[in-house]
Design a protein around this motif. Structure first.
Motif, short mmCIF file in Angstrom:
data_model
loop_
_atom_site.label_atom_id
_atom_site.label_comp_id
_atom_site.label_asym_id
_atom_site.label_seq_id
_atom_site.Cartn_x
_atom_site.Cartn_y
_atom_site.Cartn_z
N VAL A 1 16.29 -2.79 -1.81
CA VAL A 1 15.99 -3.97 -1.66
C VAL A 1 15.40 -4.64 -2.63
CG1 VAL A 1 14.62 -5.58 -0.22
CG2 VAL A 1 16.15 -3.89 0.92
N GLY A 2 14.52 -3.66 -3.43
CA GLY A 2 13.41 -4.22 -4.41
C GLY A 2 12.09 -3.81 -3.91
N PHE A 3 11.79 -3.28 -2.94
CA PHE A 3 10.40 -2.89 -2.79
C PHE A 3 9.64 -1.70 -3.48
CE2 PHE A 3 10.98 -4.99 1.09
CZ PHE A 3 10.06 -5.75 1.15
N ASN A 4 8.52 -1.68 -3.93
CA ASN A 4 7.77 -0.60 -4.53
C ASN A 4 6.96 -0.03 -3.55
OD1 ASN A 4 8.52 -1.06 -7.17
ND2 ASN A 4 7.19 -2.60 -7.45
N VAL A 5 7.13 1.29 -3.37
CA VAL A 5 6.21 1.97 -2.16
C VAL A 5 5.56 2.98 -2.53
CG1 VAL A 5 7.06 2.98 0.10
CG2 VAL A 5 8.84 1.41 -0.81
N ALA A 6 4.42 3.07 -1.64
CA ALA A 6 3.51 4.13 -1.97
C ALA A 6 2.86 4.61 -0.37
CB ALA A 6 2.25 3.65 -2.68
N LEU A 7 2.29 5.66 -0.75
CA LEU A 7 1.70 6.39 0.51
C LEU A 7 0.20 6.41 0.42
CD1 LEU A 7 4.22 9.49 1.05
CD2 LEU A 7 4.28 7.28 2.10
N VAL A 8 -0.52 6.13 1.25
CA VAL A 8 -2.09 6.12 1.32
C VAL A 8 -2.45 6.69 2.55
CG1 VAL A 8 -4.31 4.66 1.01
CG2 VAL A 8 -2.13 4.22 -0.38
N SER A 9 -3.09 7.93 2.47
CA SER A 9 -3.39 8.87 3.78
C SER A 9 -4.96 9.26 3.62
CB SER A 9 -2.52 9.80 3.89
OG SER A 9 -2.93 10.59 4.94
N ASN A 10 -5.53 9.14 4.87
CA ASN A 10 -6.78 9.89 4.86
C ASN A 10 -6.79 11.26 4.89
OD1 ASN A 10 -8.10 7.41 4.70
ND2 ASN A 10 -8.57 7.18 6.84
N ASN A 11 -5.54 11.75 4.98
CA ASN A 11 -5.43 13.25 5.26
C ASN A 11 -5.69 14.10 3.67
OD1 ASN A 11 -4.82 15.66 6.09
ND2 ASN A 11 -3.41 14.72 7.80
N ASN A 12 -5.56 15.18 3.64
CA ASN A 12 -5.88 16.09 2.55
C ASN A 12 -4.68 16.09 1.63
OD1 ASN A 12 -4.12 18.43 3.16
ND2 ASN A 12 -5.68 18.76 4.92
N ARG A 13 -4.90 16.81 0.41
CA ARG A 13 -4.20 16.63 -0.70
C ARG A 13 -2.70 17.61 -0.45
NH1 ARG A 13 -3.19 20.71 -4.35
NH2 ARG A 13 -4.99 21.52 -4.10
N ILE A 14 -3.06 18.56 0.26
CA ILE A 14 -1.88 19.52 0.57
C ILE A 14 -0.93 18.82 1.46
CG2 ILE A 14 -1.07 21.91 1.50
CD1 ILE A 14 -3.69 23.04 0.56
N ARG A 15 -1.58 18.20 2.57
CA ARG A 15 -0.64 17.41 3.70
C ARG A 15 0.18 16.34 2.94
NH1 ARG A 15 2.92 15.85 7.18
NH2 ARG A 15 2.12 14.14 8.52
N LEU B 1 7.38 9.55 -3.83
CA LEU B 1 6.72 8.13 -3.82
C LEU B 1 5.25 8.44 -4.74
CD1 LEU B 1 7.37 6.79 -0.39
CD2 LEU B 1 8.59 6.07 -2.46
N LYS B 2 4.58 7.22 -5.12
CA LYS B 2 3.21 7.27 -5.38
C LYS B 2 2.48 7.65 -4.18
CE LYS B 2 4.02 5.87 -9.53
NZ LYS B 2 3.80 6.35 -10.83
N ALA B 3 1.73 8.78 -4.12
CA ALA B 3 0.98 9.29 -3.13
C ALA B 3 -0.53 9.60 -2.99
CB ALA B 3 1.70 10.24 -2.46
N TYR B 4 -1.46 9.15 -2.27
CA TYR B 4 -2.94 9.06 -2.26
C TYR B 4 -3.53 9.68 -1.03
CZ TYR B 4 -1.66 6.49 -6.30
OH TYR B 4 -1.01 5.88 -7.55
N HIS B 5 -4.21 10.92 -1.42
CA HIS B 5 -4.74 11.66 -0.26
C HIS B 5 -6.39 11.31 -0.22
CE1 HIS B 5 -5.65 14.15 -3.62
NE2 HIS B 5 -6.54 14.62 -2.92
#
Length: 172
Positions: free
Chosen positions: A60-74, A84-88
């Motif tokens: 569709v044209g969205f840029n998507v990322a994940l941002v979690s309070n969980n740990n790096r391995i998860r 995706l771009k992902a941040y722990h």
């Protein structure tokens, strides 16, 4: 203060979000929480439905990322298929990792949506930045003990939110 805890939109699940409408309104980035937003807390990998949704959003044209309070391995394990771009360890409602994610997906406060299942972390964090926030009903009742404690207060906030929404709908 209570208004800062209210989501922009409240839906049953990510599959009830009208993504095309949001794109047509000018939104270009979506930041998702993982646990109990996309999958249950104890699910290590996204299922095909999640993979397909993420591909559709990119199409569709969205840029998507994940941002979690969980740990790096998860977060890394969950993101292996999605890439995706992902941040722990985001420490939401703190906004630092949300801002980093927006920069990585080339969006800003005016065109980014944050989707999550918790009021005190996801919604409050997104609202602090002025983002459109979407609250989803948690996928599973299985979660960390600290989250379980917050859920009773969240239920009261959701009740106040729904009362406000219904009152505003009655006016129109």
């Amino acid at each position: 203060m209570l208004k800062r805890l209210f989501p922009s939109i409240y839906v049953n699940s990510i599959y009830d979000i009208k993504f095309e409408e949001l794109y047509n309104e000018g939104y270009r980035g979506i930041i998702f929480d993982i646990d109990n937003t996309l999958v249950s807390y104890d699910t290590k990998h996204p299922d095909e439905r999640i993979v397909t949704l993420m591909e559709m959003l990119k199409g569709v044209g969205f840029n998507v990322a994940l941002v979690s309070n969980n740990n790096r391995i998860r977060v890394q394990t969950f993101n292996e298929k999605l890439q995706l771009k992902a941040y722990h360890k985001a420490l939401k409602p703190m906004t630092r990792k949300i801002k980093i994610a927006m920069q990585a997906i080339s969006t800003d406060r005016s065109n980014t949506i944050l989707v999550g299942d918790q009021i005190f972390t996801d919604i409050y964090g997104g609202n602090r930045l002025g983002l459109k926030t979407i609250l989803v009903i948690p996928i599973s009742e299985k979660e960390e003990w600290i989250t379980k404690i917050k859920r009773n207060t969240e239920k009261k906030i959701i009740k106040a939110y729904l009362k406000r929404v219904n009152k505003n709908a009655a006016k129109h």
